[in-house]
Every structure is written in structure tokens, then in C-alpha cells.
Design a protein around this motif. Structure first.
Motif, PDB file in Angstrom:
ATOM      1  N   ASN A  95      50.017  31.463  41.176  1.00 27.81           N
ATOM      2  CA  ASN A  95      48.599  31.385  41.566  1.00 27.81           C
ATOM      3  C   ASN A  95      48.426  30.933  43.019  1.00 27.81           C
ATOM      4  OD1 ASN A  95      49.505  28.721  40.862  1.00 27.81           O
ATOM      5  ND2 ASN A  95      47.387  28.039  40.849  1.00 27.81           N
ATOM      6  N   SER A  97      49.341  32.066  46.153  1.00 27.27           N
ATOM      7  CA  SER A  97      49.961  33.243  46.759  1.00 27.27           C
ATOM      8  C   SER A  97      49.518  33.507  48.186  1.00 27.27           C
ATOM      9  CB  SER A  97      49.607  34.474  45.912  1.00 27.27           C
ATOM     10  OG  SER A  97      48.201  34.619  45.888  1.00 27.27           O
ATOM     11  N   THR A  98      48.418  32.889  48.598  1.00 28.95           N
ATOM     12  CA  THR A  98      47.810  33.321  49.857  1.00 28.95           C
ATOM     13  C   THR A  98      47.540  32.100  50.738  1.00 28.95           C
ATOM     14  OG1 THR A  98      46.816  35.111  48.611  1.00 28.95           O
ATOM     15  CG2 THR A  98      45.910  34.709  50.793  1.00 28.95           C
ATOM     16  N   VAL A 119      34.073  28.438  46.558  1.00 31.35           N
ATOM     17  CA  VAL A 119      34.479  29.059  45.294  1.00 31.35           C
ATOM     18  C   VAL A 119      33.568  28.609  44.150  1.00 31.35           C
ATOM     19  CG1 VAL A 119      36.316  29.039  43.530  1.00 31.35           C
ATOM     20  CG2 VAL A 119      36.898  29.450  45.921  1.00 31.35           C
ATOM     21  N   ASP A 239      45.234  24.095  42.110  1.00 25.79           N
ATOM     22  CA  ASP A 239      44.542  25.334  42.505  1.00 25.79           C
ATOM     23  C   ASP A 239      44.705  25.594  43.994  1.00 25.79           C
ATOM     24  OD1 ASP A 239      43.114  25.927  39.943  1.00 25.79           O
ATOM     25  OD2 ASP A 239      42.418  23.883  40.332  1.00 25.79           O
ATOM     26  N   SER A 259      44.921  31.006  45.406  1.00 28.74           N
ATOM     27  CA  SER A 259      45.049  32.385  44.910  1.00 28.74           C
ATOM     28  C   SER A 259      44.371  33.324  45.903  1.00 28.74           C
ATOM     29  CB  SER A 259      44.385  32.520  43.542  1.00 28.74           C
ATOM     30  OG  SER A 259      42.980  32.389  43.689  1.00 28.74           O
ATOM     31  N   LYS A 260      44.773  34.571  45.873  1.00 26.76           N
ATOM     32  CA  LYS A 260      44.164  35.555  46.770  1.00 26.76           C
ATOM     33  C   LYS A 260      42.673  35.664  46.487  1.00 26.76           C
ATOM     34  CE  LYS A 260      44.393  40.358  48.236  1.00 26.76           C
ATOM     35  NZ  LYS A 260      43.770  40.002  49.503  1.00 26.76           N
ATOM     36  N   GLU A 261      42.360  35.658  45.186  1.00 27.68           N
ATOM     37  CA  GLU A 261      40.965  35.781  44.769  1.00 27.68           C
ATOM     38  C   GLU A 261      40.107  34.655  45.382  1.00 27.68           C
ATOM     39  OE1 GLU A 261      40.745  35.052  40.641  1.00 27.68           O
ATOM     40  OE2 GLU A 261      38.552  35.280  40.576  1.00 27.68           O
ATOM     41  N   HIS A 262      40.599  33.431  45.311  1.00 23.38           N
ATOM     42  CA  HIS A 262      39.842  32.327  45.899  1.00 23.38           C
ATOM     43  C   HIS A 262      39.795  32.444  47.420  1.00 23.38           C
ATOM     44  CE1 HIS A 262      40.352  29.470  42.227  1.00 23.38           C
ATOM     45  NE2 HIS A 262      39.366  30.320  42.078  1.00 23.38           N
ATOM     46  N   MET A 264      39.959  34.902  49.359  1.00 24.17           N
ATOM     47  CA  MET A 264      39.145  36.000  49.906  1.00 24.17           C
ATOM     48  C   MET A 264      37.703  35.570  50.167  1.00 24.17           C
ATOM     49  SD  MET A 264      40.425  39.390  47.932  1.00 24.17           S
ATOM     50  CE  MET A 264      38.787  40.070  47.900  1.00 24.17           C
ATOM     51  N   GLN A 265      37.305  34.510  49.464  1.00 28.21           N
ATOM     52  CA  GLN A 265      35.917  34.093  49.596  1.00 28.21           C
ATOM     53  C   GLN A 265      35.607  33.484  50.960  1.00 28.21           C
ATOM     54  OE1 GLN A 265      33.808  33.034  46.369  1.00 28.21           O
ATOM     55  NE2 GLN A 265      35.331  33.578  44.838  1.00 28.21           N
TER      56      GLN A 265
END
Ligand SMILES: Cc1ncc(COP(=O)(O)O)c(C=O)c1O
Length: 396
Positions: A95, A97-98, A119, A239, A259-262, A264-265
Motif C-alpha cells: 500500500n 507505493s508512491t 484524503v 497509511d 498509496s497511489k490512490e491517496h 493522486m489527490q
């Protein structure tokens, strides 16, 4: 240089050590009077590979020959920053990753706070009493030591403090909380480790209420405690992880990874949610990449735990009540602040560099380079015990 130093460089304390540096190599720093000092501090846990490590120096020189700063962070693809971010991801849980690379630890903490707010859409940040996360306004706002921040109020609002290791206080993490920021092992407080599965319990509450757990690994991270990341000792996966100091191998850096998803925000609504001109600088990133490669490709991390045992074996004295911490993030606790002060100053006179911790006046910092040899450790411990003997004999 002494006079000019006090005249032209802003000071951080009334009595800086003011050693005049000539050069540094391996575990030693040399002053302009040809004195040689064994370094038990490593630039405050920053010079993980000692001074001027050949692999780091080579990586810096190779990058110097290619390009220096070319563009603000995030626009161009620059090999050293990319490889560093990828290597971090390869060594972190899935998780995480970024990575966003910054110029310092405190900036990375500020970035992580912003990420938690973005987030979750919430405002409250929770931190621990006696925490230290840096000195910019965001990080200062979550410093758990009122005396050091009172003069700079008003600070960031909506900050709440809980007791580190206090299980009852965990209930203060609620659906209003955006993020909980904790040092994996509290540094300034005196190298205090989490007890009784504390971090997992905090994480469970964060998961329950939808808050992010941000672990500050700026000091314990990158091998210093005998694992690449301190949280690996406690089976807890945050996280967001924040690194710095030892990652740079002697160069200035910070990083926050999620995470990438987080992550990106931070690039939309608003775009440019977190920007930096120099973060991820190619030369710094090259040094950090070489540092991380060296630490992960050798057995330095395993040796860190053996070196901890060696220090504990050789640093036995009636004036030392306890040695706290793990690996090469150790603090010798003496019986008084006065003894600690004498130790730092007298050991320096005898060629050994020691230092204080921020809030624990009885603690002597022992955070040498991970590359320190066993012989050098014994040499340093012998200097410490001989000075402790002097102090002991003069007071009895
Ligand atoms: C745990 C911790 N967090 C954050 C920081 C701030 O890092 P920097 O001094 O690189 O801004 C430090 C520095 O001492 C630290 O020890």
C-alpha cells in the motif's frame, strides 16, 4: 572562523559547540586544528553510511556530470528521483507505493498532514505528547512540547495531543480525525518505543473511524533500528510513512509515501496541491539512491543489531541507569542532566562526538553511522566509560 560564525550565521542556541570542521571521512570528523573525532552522532542520525561514503560520492559526481536542477518537482522524468521512489516502493508494503520527495523531513511531515486532510476531507490532526516532527509551522503545530512552541502561536488549529503508549487516549481518535501522526519510536522524548501493541491499536482505531495513520520514520527509518523501517518491529503498516535524514546519506532529503490512490489527490482539486521547486533534486536523489542501495544490498542492517549488543556490553557504568532504543538509535540515560552535559563536552575534548536529545535532559545520544566498525564502537565506549569514571571519582 569563530568570530564570523557568531556574527554572520544565525544561531540556534546561546552555546553552540562551534567546532571548526576541516574534513570528514568514514566514522571520523577532523577539525582545522588537526584533531580527530570519532562520530557517535552521525549528523543526528543522518549520515547513515558515515562521511563521504565512496558509493554516495561516486553517485553524486556521476549526476553532477549529467544535470543539476532542471525543473520543479513532478514535471520532468528524472532518473535518480524515479529510481529512488521505485526502490522505496520495492522495499515497502504494497500500500506504500508512491513517494513524494521533499527537501527536508519537516516538509515531508507537512506534506503528509496535507495529504491526510485532502484524503479525508477532515481537519483534525492528532499527535503525541513529547513528539518532534520538525520545525516548520505545520510540523511545529504537532510538536508535543509546549515550552518550545508557545512563542510561535498561533499555530495550525485543530490539533489534539494524546499520550504515546496510552491505550485509553486512543479513543480520542474519532470521525473528526484526518490523521494521526506518530514517531514509530519517539526520538526527542528519549527513544521511547511503542509498548503493548500500541501502534496496531492506534491503527485499528484509525481504520474504524477512517483516519490515516502517518508514521514518522525520519529518525528510525532506513536501517537504523535493525530493520529497514522501524514499523517492521511492531507488525504495523501505516497509511503514510515519512522518511528523511538517513535516506540522504549525508544530503538533505525528506519523503512521504502512501498509496497511489491517496497520493493522486494532491494533483487535482486543486491541482498543484503540494509543490516544491527543489524536492527530488537529481543530485540529492542520486545520493539517496546510492545510500538505499548500499543499505539494502549489504548486511549493514543485520549488523546494526550486533552493534547494539556490543555497545550495551561495553557501556556498563554505575552512572548509566539504562540504555534505551534499538539498533544504532540508542540513548544512554545518566543520573542527571549535569552528568549528560559533562559527558558531551568532556568526551568531545577526548575525541568522541556525542550529543543531547531534544526533551530528555539525562539522555546521551548514541546514533553512530551504520558503517561504524566494532573496533570503533569499543574505542568510543572506552572513552565514554573513562570520562564517566572521572565524573564519578570527582563527585565521590
Ligand atoms: C522524528 C523526526 N521527525 C522530523 C524531523 C525533521 O526533519 P528535518 O530536520 O530534516 O526537517 C526530525 C529531525 O530531527 C526528526 O527526528
Amino acid at each position: 572562523m569563530q568570530q564570523d560564525f557568531f556574527q554572520y550565521q544565525a544561531q540556534t542556541t546561546p552555546h553552540p559547540l562551534a567546532m571548526e570542521i576541516s574534513h570528514a571521512e568514514g566514522s571520523y570528523i577532523y577539525d582545522i586544528h588537526n584533531n580527530k573525532y570519532l562520530d557517535f552522532v552521525a549528523g543526528v542520525s543522518a549520515c547513515s553510511l558515515g562521511h563521504k561514503h565512496p558509493r554516495v560520492v561516486e553517485a553524486i559526481k556521476a549526476q553532477l556530470d549529467k544535470y543539476l536542477h532542471v525543473m520543479v518537482y513532478g514535471e520532468y522524468i528524472q532518473e535518480s528521483a524515479l529510481k529512488l521512489s521505485k526502490l522505496l516502493a520495492q522495499h515497502l508494503p504494497k500500500n506504500l507505493s508512491t513517494t513524494y520527495l521533499t527537501n527536508s523531513g519537516t516538509e515531508a511531515i507537512d506534506g503528509a498532514i496535507k495529504l491526510a486532510k485532502r484524503v479525508t476531507g477532515r481537519g483534525e490532526i492528532i499527535a503525541a505528547h513529547h513528539a518532534y516532527h520538525g520545525s516548520t509551522i505545520g510540523a511545529l503545530s504537532i510538536m508535543g512540547f509546549e515550552e518550545r512552541k508557545r512563542a510561535f502561536r498561533p499555530l495550525m488549529p485543530d490539533v489534539r495531543f494524546i499520550g504515546f503508549n496510552n491505550l485509553e487516549d486512543i479513543q480520542q481518535i474519532t470521525s473528526k480525525t484526518a490523521g494521526v501522526v506518530l514517531e514509530t519510536i519517539q526520538g526527542g522524548a528519549g527513544f521511547i518505543e511503542p509498548q503493548n501493541d500500541y501502534l496496531n491499536k492506534v491503527q485499528a482505531q484509525c481504520n474504524k473511524v477512517g483516519a490515516l495513520l502517518i508514521l514518522d520514520e525520519i529518525q528510525p527509518g532506513i536501517g537504523r533500528t535493525g530493520k529497514l523501517f522501524g514499523f517492521e518491529h511492531f507488525n504495523c503498516i501505516p497509511d503514510v510513512v515519512v522518511t528523511g535524514k538517513g535516506l540522504g546519506g549525508g544530503m538533505p532529503i525528506g519523503a512521504f509515501t502512501a498509496s497511489k490512490e491517496h497520493m493522486m489527490q494532491l494533483s487535482s482539486e486543486p491541482k498543484l496541491g503540494h509543490i516544491t521547486t527543489f524536492g527530488g533534486h537529481p543530485v540529492i536523489a542520486a545520493a539517496a539512491l546510492a545510500t538505499l542501495q548500499e543499505i539494502t544490498e549489504t548486511n549493514l542492517i543485520e549488523q546494526t543489531l550486533e552493534k547494539e549488543q556490543l555497545i550495551k556490553k561495553h557501556l556498563v557504568h554505575p552512572l548509566i541507569s539504562e540504555i534505551r532504543g534499538r539498533g544504532l538509535m540508542l540513548a544512554a540515560i545518566t543520573s542527571s542532566a549535569d552528568i549528560t552535559n559533562q559527558m558531551v563536552l568532556k568526551c568531545q575534548d577526548k575525541g568522541l562526538i556525542l550529543f543531547w536529545l531534544l526533551y530528555e535532559p539525562k539522555a546521551i545520544r548514541i546514533t553512530p553511522p551504520l558503517t561504524i566498525s566494532n573496533d570503533e564502537i569499543i574505542e568510543g565506549c572506552n572513552i565514554m566509560t573513562s570520562v564517566l569514571d572521572e565524573i564519578f571519582n570527582s563527585s565521590s
